[in-house]
Write an enzyme that holds these catalytic residues in place. Structure first.
Site: not given
Ligand code: PLP
Length: 392
Positions: A156, A184, A204, A206, A242, A330
């Site tokens: 990421n 990613q 994921s 988003h 659910t 994060c």
């Molecule tokens: N794994 C990677 C490589 C990511 O870049 C991210 C989010 O930045 C995640 C996992 C976590 O995804 P989520 O934000 O949907 O929990």
């Protein structure tokens, strides 16, 4: 003020067609487990979305489990595979060893650290200067105790794409489960779970123009893992709760669109990314481009600007309408330098001066021109204030 969003690895805006589908389904309130008409309507929509999500990674619909986010998908696989509760998994692998890399997302690293505290041994494989994991090191790390190998598909922060098919083959030959965090990668690269040969894969919503709060995990047919979210029989008993009808329908639509648009979008995004990279290289001295030059997801560009702080660059760019990141979303807010940048060999001070530009389908050439107009000035002004720049 012009607004330029270059932080698509943190999250993406909704695709307009996904938004439309969500608007059309706001009243899809039935519980997908209910046997009456409202329930059946919701069930049909969830199952239709499951086929679409399966489609983007060439899986079977029965191999898709919906979750709430990529972090949950990663936690589910790691905890579900390593669970040794004979009640939920009578044939649990007794091994207590896991192999991973030093550049995984915190949603992989942190559950592994918890397992370490509980008596598991984790091998944290180093990466080379580009962030690549060496499959030979994976092979050497395997022991009779190894129960899981988990390596991300694409990083990421620096975008490097790992040799997943090669590592999955090693895992298969040694009869060890293999998981890849493809959060990613899905939507940016062609991902085919059959070609890759993985047992588990996380994605994921988003990160691919669907909303937050919905994600999925691929679990190869025939494999059972223990649930982390225990509850009813939803999602084959692997993930209670659910179903999030609206989010799931949106994720299905986003995957369908990504399949149709990926190739065209990728070409456009890569060309803009390359214009940004070349423009930075031409206009700004004393920089480092991080990540692999070719094995990289097309939208990601990580650049170290020597002698200054990434946080100051981010804030100055933000004041001029340009949104970037200093690492992963994060770890922003933490003063610790990125573990990924340290793992590729950047010293602390250079890791602190690094910016991630992550492009998306909504970016235009004018956005890149604007970034290239603002960035050199911002870097120059910050360097003029930097004692390190003055001393060099
Ligand atoms: N794994 C990677 C490589 C990511 O870049 C991210 C989010 O930045 C995640 C996992 C976590 O995804 P989520 O934000 O949907 O929990």
């Amino acid at each position: 003020m012009r607004k330029v969003y270059l932080d698509n690895n943190a999250t993406t805006p909704l695709h307009p067609e996904v938004k439309q589908v969500m608007m059309n389904n706001l009243d899809l309130f039935g519980n997908a487990s209910s046997a009456h008409f409202f329930g059946r309507e919701a069930r049909d929509a969830v199952e239709d979305a499951r086929k679409k999500v399966a489609g983007i990674i060439n899986a079977g619909p029965e191999e898709i489990i919906f979750t709430s986010c990529g972090s949950e998908s990663n936690n589910l696989v790691i905890k579900g595979v390593t669970c040794q509760d004979v009640y939920c998994k009578p044939d649990a692998h007794p091994g207590k060893h896991i192999i991973t890399s030093q550049i995984e997302h915190p949603s992989v690293m942190n559950p592994l650290k918890t397992l370490e505290r509980q008596g598991f041994k984790v091998t944290w494989l180093p990466v080379d200067q580009y962030g690549l994991v060496d499959p030979d090191l994976v092979k050497k790390a395997i022991s009779k105790q190894t129960v899981l190998i988990t390596i991300m598909t694409a990083n990421n922060e620096i975008g490097t794409i790992e040799p997943i098919a090669e590592i999955a083959k090693i895992a298969r030959e040694n009869d060890i489960y293999f998981h890849t965090d493809a959060v990613q990668a899905v939507g940016k690269l062609k991902i085919d779970v059959k070609e890759l040969g993985v047992d588990f894969l996380s994605l994921s919503g988003h990160k691919l123009y669907a909303p937050k709060g919905v994600a999925a995990v691929f679990i190869r047919k025939g494999i059972f893992i223990c649930p982390t979210l225990q509850g009813g029989h939803q999602e084959r008993g692997i993930r209670g709760g659910t179903e999030n009808n609206l989010g799931i329908v949106a994720l299905g639509k986003a995957c369908e669109l990504a399949m149709q648009e990926r190739e065209k979008e990728t070409k456009k995004i890569w060309s803009q990314r390359e214009n940004l990279r070349k423009g930075i290289e031409q206009r700004i001295p004393e920089i480092i481009i991080n990540g692999h030059p070719e094995k990289v997801i097309p939208n990601t560009l990580s650049v170290t600007f020597k002698y200054i702080e990434g946080e100051s660059i981010l804030l100055r760019l933000s004041a001029e309408g340009i949104a970037v990141s200093t690492g992963s979303a994060c770890s922003t807010g933490s003063l610790e330098p990125s573990h990924v940048l340290l793992a590729i060999g950047l010293p602390h001070e250079l890791a602190h001066g690094t910016i991630r530009f992550s492009l998306g389908k909504e970016n235009t050439e004018e956005d890149i021109d604007y970034a290239l107009e603002v960035l050199p000035r911002v870097i120059k002004e910050l360097r003029e204030m930097s004692p390190l720049w003055a001393k060099k």
